[in-house]
Design a protein around this motif. Structure first.
Motif, PDB file in Angstrom:
ATOM      1  N   ARG A  66     -15.258 -50.282  25.297  1.00 44.65           N
ATOM      2  CA  ARG A  66     -14.964 -48.909  24.905  1.00 44.65           C
ATOM      3  C   ARG A  66     -16.121 -47.972  25.242  1.00 44.65           C
ATOM      4  O   ARG A  66     -15.905 -46.844  25.708  1.00 44.65           O
ATOM      5  N   MET A  67     -17.326 -48.444  25.048  1.00 49.47           N
ATOM      6  CA  MET A  67     -18.485 -47.615  25.392  1.00 49.47           C
ATOM      7  C   MET A  67     -18.559 -47.390  26.907  1.00 49.47           C
ATOM      8  O   MET A  67     -18.856 -46.277  27.362  1.00 49.47           O
ATOM      9  N   ARG A  68     -18.297 -48.431  27.690  1.00 51.79           N
ATOM     10  CA  ARG A  68     -18.305 -48.260  29.143  1.00 51.79           C
ATOM     11  C   ARG A  68     -17.223 -47.280  29.590  1.00 51.79           C
ATOM     12  O   ARG A  68     -17.455 -46.432  30.468  1.00 51.79           O
ATOM     13  N   ALA A  69     -16.016 -47.388  29.011  1.00 52.57           N
ATOM     14  CA  ALA A  69     -14.941 -46.460  29.369  1.00 52.57           C
ATOM     15  C   ALA A  69     -15.319 -45.019  29.024  1.00 52.57           C
ATOM     16  O   ALA A  69     -15.049 -44.088  29.796  1.00 52.57           O
ATOM     17  N   GLU A  70     -15.965 -44.843  27.886  1.00 54.38           N
ATOM     18  CA  GLU A  70     -16.385 -43.496  27.492  1.00 54.38           C
ATOM     19  C   GLU A  70     -17.425 -42.935  28.444  1.00 54.38           C
ATOM     20  O   GLU A  70     -17.345 -41.766  28.869  1.00 54.38           O
TER      21      GLU A  70
END
Length: 373
Positions: A183-187
């Motif tokens: 999720r952090m990478r997608a953000e």
């Protein structure tokens, strides 16, 4: 001998009683004097203390700052993301009497068992009221101070003081790490795409403005170039018209020679046409009979200037401006700003005869300007 023998046991007994009635308090300790389980005296200062021998009991507690490591604790912040938290607390005994009443004979170990749930409860309460981003941030001093104050208020009845609470580790549970990292990478990728899009938009605006400026400058330059070229062509055509208008037959002859040169260029050029056609008219007749007689040669400019000075000196005014017109009767060179130089009247160009140049399709022109029968 009998008195001496009795004095020795008395001295020994007195020494034992004296030793039993005196106790030493170290500077790192606090002492309670208990008589039949009740606190009768508190010794907080270092030094010697006195108690009733064989009746009073002395209990000592550590007066230094003690540590309390807590076991890993799973908490749920305000945004419902579970976190694993390790904490470390520092505390000390401030009221030995109340501490004795609270923990009994358990001492330090019992107090730590009582303090750990208090600290854990304070951690859950404080961290549950803030989002996980605040817990995972680098600056958590305010959170730790809130946990310390909450634990201090709840542990006041134990006779101890919570001096400090530190969060040593705040991590996500192992089963949630991969999803959280994804999720952090997608953000971050979304933010990077937004930045790239904004940069591309700005680049397009700059590029469009530059292209527009190039088109405007090029158009303006082409416009000025066309204007200058048109004015130059107009002057050139006027000069050509003025020059060739003096002898139209010579102009027709020059154009014919140019056409011959272009048509017969090459080693194997072939033309299929009638020999007596208009195209080869100058191969059978050079057109000298139709040419306008050339004016008398003009003497050098110095001679003309000398004659002009002489005429001015003698008062003669016989200089005239040649008048040369086109077929419509308009002065040649006027539209191009060309002015003819005044010459003596004897050198002026004689009147031109009608042109004998025949346009293609009208047949062979008759010599000496005669009309075709």
């Amino acid at each position: 001998m009998t008195i001496s023998a009795l004095a020795i046991p008395v001295v020994i007994v007195a020494g034992v009683v004296a030793m039993a009635s005196i106790f030493i308090v170290d500077e790192r300790e606090k002492a309670l004097v208990l008589r039949l389980g009740r606190v009768v005296d508190v010794q907080e200062e270092p030094g010697l203390g006195v108690k009733v021998p064989f009746l009073d009991n002395v209990v000592k507690y550590d007066d230094r700052i003690l540590g309390l490591p807590t076991s890993p604790l799973e908490v749920t912040p305000l945004d419902d993301r579970r976190l694993v938290v390790d904490a470390f607390a520092r505390w000390r005994i401030t009221d030995p009497v109340r501490f004795r009443q609270a923990v009994g004979t358990g001492g330090i170990q019992a107090a730590q068992g009582r303090l750990e749930p208090i600290v854990n409860a304070a951690i859950r309460e404080v961290l549950g009221s803030v989002p996980s981003t605040t817990v995972l941030s680098d600056d958590r001093t305010a959170l730790m101070n809130q946990i310390r104050d909450e634990a201090r208020n709840n542990s006041a009845g134990l006779g101890v003081e919570i001096i400090d609470v530190r969060l040593t580790r705040t991590d996500l549970p192992e089963q949630n790490l991969n999803a959280t990292y994804a999720r952090m990478r997608a953000e971050r990728q979304r933010e990077a795409a937004d930045e790239i899009a904004r940069g591309g938009e700005a680049a397009q605006r700059v590029r469009a403005a530059a292209d527009r400026t190039v088109v405007e400058l090029t158009s303006e330059a082409q416009k000025r170039a066309e204007i200058v070229r048109g004015e130059a062509d107009a002057r050139r055509n006027a000069i050509y018209a003025d020059a060739f208008g003096r002898d139209p037959e010579f102009f027709a002859f020059t154009r014919s020679m140019t056409s011959y040169e272009r048509a017969l260029k090459g080693s194997n050029s072939s033309l299929v046409m009638q020999p007596d056609g208009q195209f080869f008219s100058y191969l059978s007749d050079d057109g000298s009979s139709r040419a306008t007689p050339a004016p008398a040669p003009v003497p050098p400019r110095s001679v003309i200037e000398g004659e002009a000075e002489t005429s001015e000196a003698t008062g003669d005014d016989d200089l005239v401006t040649p008048t040369v017109t086109d077929r419509e009767g308009n002065p040649l060179g006027e539209s191009a700003g060309v002015k003819l130089t005044p010459v003596p009247e004897s050198l002026a160009t004689p009147p031109q005869e009608p042109s004998a140049v025949v346009t293609p399709g009208e047949g062979t022109p008759a010599p000496d300007g005669e009309e075709e029968q």
